[in-house]
Each structure stands twice: as structure tokens, then as C-alpha cells.
Scaffold this motif. Structure first.
Motif, short mmCIF file in Angstrom:
data_model
loop_
_atom_site.label_atom_id
_atom_site.label_comp_id
_atom_site.label_asym_id
_atom_site.label_seq_id
_atom_site.Cartn_x
_atom_site.Cartn_y
_atom_site.Cartn_z
N LEU A 34 0.82 -1.21 0.00
CA LEU A 34 0.00 0.00 0.00
C LEU A 34 0.86 1.26 0.00
O LEU A 34 2.00 1.25 0.46
CB LEU A 34 -0.91 0.00 1.23
N HIS A 35 0.27 2.36 -0.49
CA HIS A 35 0.95 3.66 -0.51
C HIS A 35 0.09 4.69 0.22
O HIS A 35 -1.10 4.45 0.48
CB HIS A 35 1.22 4.09 -1.95
N ALA A 36 0.71 5.83 0.52
CA ALA A 36 0.01 6.87 1.28
C ALA A 36 -1.31 7.27 0.63
O ALA A 36 -2.32 7.47 1.30
CB ALA A 36 0.92 8.08 1.45
N GLU A 37 -1.32 7.39 -0.68
CA GLU A 37 -2.52 7.82 -1.39
C GLU A 37 -3.63 6.78 -1.26
O GLU A 37 -4.82 7.13 -1.23
CB GLU A 37 -2.20 8.06 -2.87
N ASP A 38 -3.27 5.49 -1.21
CA ASP A 38 -4.27 4.45 -1.06
C ASP A 38 -5.01 4.57 0.26
O ASP A 38 -6.23 4.35 0.33
CB ASP A 38 -3.60 3.06 -1.12
N LEU A 39 -4.27 4.87 1.30
CA LEU A 39 -4.82 4.87 2.66
C LEU A 39 -5.34 6.24 3.11
O LEU A 39 -5.94 6.34 4.18
CB LEU A 39 -3.76 4.40 3.65
N ALA A 83 7.82 9.08 6.57
CA ALA A 83 8.84 8.05 6.39
C ALA A 83 9.01 7.68 4.93
O ALA A 83 10.13 7.50 4.43
CB ALA A 83 8.49 6.82 7.22
N ALA A 84 7.89 7.57 4.21
CA ALA A 84 7.95 7.18 2.80
C ALA A 84 8.50 8.29 1.91
O ALA A 84 9.26 8.05 0.97
CB ALA A 84 6.55 6.78 2.31
N THR A 85 8.14 9.53 2.22
CA THR A 85 8.53 10.66 1.37
C THR A 85 9.93 11.14 1.64
O THR A 85 10.69 11.44 0.70
CB THR A 85 7.53 11.82 1.57
N TYR A 86 10.32 11.21 2.91
CA TYR A 86 11.60 11.80 3.29
C TYR A 86 12.61 10.78 3.79
O TYR A 86 13.76 11.15 4.08
CB TYR A 86 11.37 12.87 4.36
N ARG A 87 12.19 9.51 3.91
CA ARG A 87 13.06 8.43 4.39
C ARG A 87 13.58 8.69 5.79
O ARG A 87 14.67 8.24 6.18
CB ARG A 87 14.22 8.17 3.42
N CYS A 88 12.81 9.42 6.58
CA CYS A 88 13.19 9.73 7.96
C CYS A 88 12.66 8.65 8.89
O CYS A 88 11.94 7.74 8.48
CB CYS A 88 12.65 11.09 8.37
N GLU A 108 3.36 -2.47 8.37
CA GLU A 108 3.79 -3.70 7.70
C GLU A 108 3.26 -3.73 6.26
O GLU A 108 3.99 -4.07 5.33
CB GLU A 108 3.29 -4.92 8.47
N ARG A 109 2.00 -3.36 6.10
CA ARG A 109 1.38 -3.42 4.77
C ARG A 109 1.97 -2.41 3.80
O ARG A 109 1.90 -2.59 2.58
CB ARG A 109 -0.14 -3.21 4.88
N THR A 110 2.55 -1.34 4.33
CA THR A 110 3.17 -0.32 3.47
C THR A 110 4.68 -0.51 3.33
O THR A 110 5.34 0.29 2.67
CB THR A 110 2.89 1.09 4.02
N GLY A 111 5.22 -1.53 3.98
CA GLY A 111 6.65 -1.79 3.89
C GLY A 111 7.50 -0.76 4.61
O GLY A 111 8.66 -0.55 4.26
N LEU A 112 6.93 -0.15 5.66
CA LEU A 112 7.63 0.94 6.36
C LEU A 112 7.95 0.60 7.81
O LEU A 112 8.34 1.49 8.58
CB LEU A 112 6.80 2.22 6.30
N ALA A 113 7.80 -0.65 8.19
CA ALA A 113 7.99 -1.02 9.59
C ALA A 113 9.41 -0.77 10.08
O ALA A 113 9.64 -0.68 11.30
CB ALA A 113 7.62 -2.49 9.80
N ASP A 114 10.37 -0.63 9.16
CA ASP A 114 11.74 -0.35 9.58
C ASP A 114 11.97 1.13 9.84
O ASP A 114 13.00 1.50 10.42
CB ASP A 114 12.73 -0.84 8.52
N ARG A 115 11.01 1.98 9.46
CA ARG A 115 11.19 3.42 9.63
C ARG A 115 10.18 4.06 10.57
O ARG A 115 10.34 5.21 10.97
CB ARG A 115 11.14 4.13 8.27
N VAL A 116 9.11 3.35 10.90
CA VAL A 116 8.10 3.88 11.82
C VAL A 116 7.90 2.88 12.95
O VAL A 116 8.02 1.66 12.77
CB VAL A 116 6.76 4.17 11.12
N ASN A 117 7.61 3.41 14.12
CA ASN A 117 7.40 2.58 15.30
C ASN A 117 6.34 3.24 16.16
O ASN A 117 6.32 4.47 16.28
CB ASN A 117 8.72 2.44 16.07
N TYR A 118 5.45 2.43 16.74
CA TYR A 118 4.32 3.00 17.48
C TYR A 118 4.27 2.44 18.90
O TYR A 118 4.49 1.25 19.12
CB TYR A 118 3.00 2.70 16.75
N THR A 119 3.94 3.32 19.84
CA THR A 119 3.89 2.97 21.25
C THR A 119 2.64 3.56 21.88
O THR A 119 2.27 4.71 21.57
CB THR A 119 5.12 3.53 22.00
#
Length: 278
Positions: A34-39, A83-88, A108-119
């Protein structure tokens, strides 16, 4: 303070993941990344949607080495966009365990689990060391927080010197009461709007410096009108399953209509602000 139980009750406490899976499948997103526009119809939980997130991000200097804390990250739409746009790298915190779990699922579905974390955490007591982040970010969160000074103090604490605090929030625009329910509150009991002047005073009181201050009220009024026009044009066609009704239930339409009405009638406004920690 935040009345955690009442806020969680408003936003929902039950697991969202099965509902998200069903909505994704219904809209044809069950077997691809998935991508940002999809969601965006689902996870940009604020007025003007993805456009507001894009504009707020463009007002900052974000790069791959930037560390961001998203305070009140919800389903994680803005954090994943950054995370997707700026790779931060982005750490999101939210009061709702259900939202945290859903945000992790969507990461996980967007393939960004290595760049975002939630608590799961309280915005008034952030579980991070001082001077940990370059940017603190919050969109449509402070309206549920009565102790605004502590919210801003915590954001200031976790920022490094020279860091920026990016804010996009609804404010009180007159002494007239709001029409309820609104997206953040069913009743006045959990709604704590302040005026733009009071918001600025509180930020200055926590030793922030104003970098930019933009009234987005008119833009939001126009955006809501366009949304309504587009919805009318689609009348009679099947609605997309992927939308905020998945999270907030069928009453969400009334909430958004009331917010638009409050903006039009001058009862509420919208402010985009960038402030800096010296």
C-alpha cells in the motif's frame, strides 16, 4: 489532564485489524503493498486530509537523518507519509492501544515497519529521553487535552535545541458553543479548544519561538465544500469501504458535517504553526 478512558471510548477500543483487512479487501488492496494515497481516506484523520499533511511537512526541513515524534499518531497516516517521502525515522505515540496495533499493521502493509514505530503512551508524559528528536509533530490532537501547557512542555523537552514543533489543530474562534458531535468529541466534556491567541501564548510560555503561523480556516471550509460536492456527484454509486467510518462508525458523517458547520459559522478555526526550541 487527559481523561484516558473517555477519550478511548470516543475513538474506540476494540481491535481494528480485522475491520481494516475486510475494508482493504473490499477495495481491492488485499494483495499488494500500500501507498500513502491508497490509505489517505482512512488514515489522514484531520481536516483537509493528506493535503494538510503534505503542506505541514513542506514547512519543515526533513531529511533521512531526521528523527520525528508524532504525538497522537492515530492510525499512523502522517508518520508513514513522512517516512515514505523523506526516508526519515518516526516514532508515533497514541493513547489508544487499538490505534497503535492498527498503525503497526498498516506499517507492515506499506513496507515501512523499519522506519516507523508505534507505542501506547500519554502525550503528557512522553516515554523518551530529553533532546531525542529533531521534529515533534501533532495534527488534531490537542483538542482532547485540557492541560495544554504540559503537552507543549513535553514536546519542548523531547526536542533537541534548534528542533521544530509542527502543529495543525482546531482552535476556538468565538465564544459560541460548538455543534456536537465533532470528530474528536461527542460532547463538550472531552473537547478543550483554546483560541489561537491563547495557543500562541501557551507555546511562548514553554519557551518556544514562533517560526510561522497560518490560519487555514478558509482553506478547510473550501475543502469540506469540495468533499461534499464530490460526494453528491458520486450519489448512487457504491461507496469505498476504506474510510474513517471503518474506525469511527456510521456516525462519523455527522461529526464531519458539524465540524464544517462550526468552521463556516466562525465557532472554530484551524491553525498550522511551526515553532522552534532555541
Amino acid at each position: 489532564m487527559i481523561d484516558a478512558a473517555k477519550v478511548e471510548q470516543h475513538y474506540g477500543q476494540a481491535s481494528l485489524i480485522e475491520r481494516l483487512r475486510d475494508a482493504l479487501k473490499a477495495d481491492g488492496f488485499d494483495d499488494r503493498t500500500l501507498h500513502a494515497e491508497d490509505l489517505a481516506p482512512l488514515d489522514q484523520f484531520h481536516s483537509r486530509g493528506l493535503q494538510a499533511t503534505v503542506e505541514l511537512a513542506q514547512a519543515l526541513n526533513i531529511g533521512e537523518a531526521t528523527h520525528v515524534i508524532d504525538i497522537g499518531s492515530g492510525l499512523g497516516g502522517p508518520s508513514r507519509y513522512l517516512a515514505a517521502t523523506y526516508r526519515c525515522n518516526v516514532r508515533g505515540i497514541d493513547l489508544s492501544e487499538a490505534y497503535v496495533d492498527a498503525a503497526r499493521f498498516l506499517a507492515e502493509r506499506t513496507g515501512l515497519a523499519d522506519r516507523v514505530n508505534y507505542t501506547r503512551a500519554n502525550a503528557l508524559s512522553l516515554p523518551f529521553e530529553s533532546a531525542s528528536f529533531d521534529i515533534a509533530w501533532t495534527q488534531h490532537v490537542a483538542m482532547n487535552i485540557a492541560d495544554r501547557a504540559t503537552l507543549y512542555r513535553e514536546a519542548h523537552r523531547v526536542l533537541r535545541p534548534g528542533g521544530r514543533f509542527a502543529i495543525y489543530d482546531v482552535v476556538a474562534a468565538s465564544g459560541e458553543p460548538l455543534h456536537y458531535p465533532v470528530p474528536w468529541a461527542a460532547t463538550p466534556e472531552t473537547s478543550f479548544l483554546v483560541t489561537a491567541d491563547r495557543m500562541q501564548s501557551l507555546l511562548l510560555g514553554q519557551n518556544f519561538e514562533i517560526v510561522s503561523w497560518t490560519d487555514c480556516t478558509e482553506a478547510a471550509i473550501n475543502w469540506f465544500a469540495e468533499v461534499q460536492k464530490a460526494r453528491a456527484a458520486r450519489s448512487g454509486t457504491p461507496a469505498l469501504a476504506l474510510g474513517l467510518q471503518v474506525v469511527m462508525g456510521p456516525g462519523f458523517g455527522e461529526m464531519t458535517k458539524n465540524l464544517a458547520r462550526n468552521l463556516r459559522e466562525g465557532r472554530a478555526g484551524l491553525i498550522q504553526a511551526i515553532v522552534a526550541k532555541p
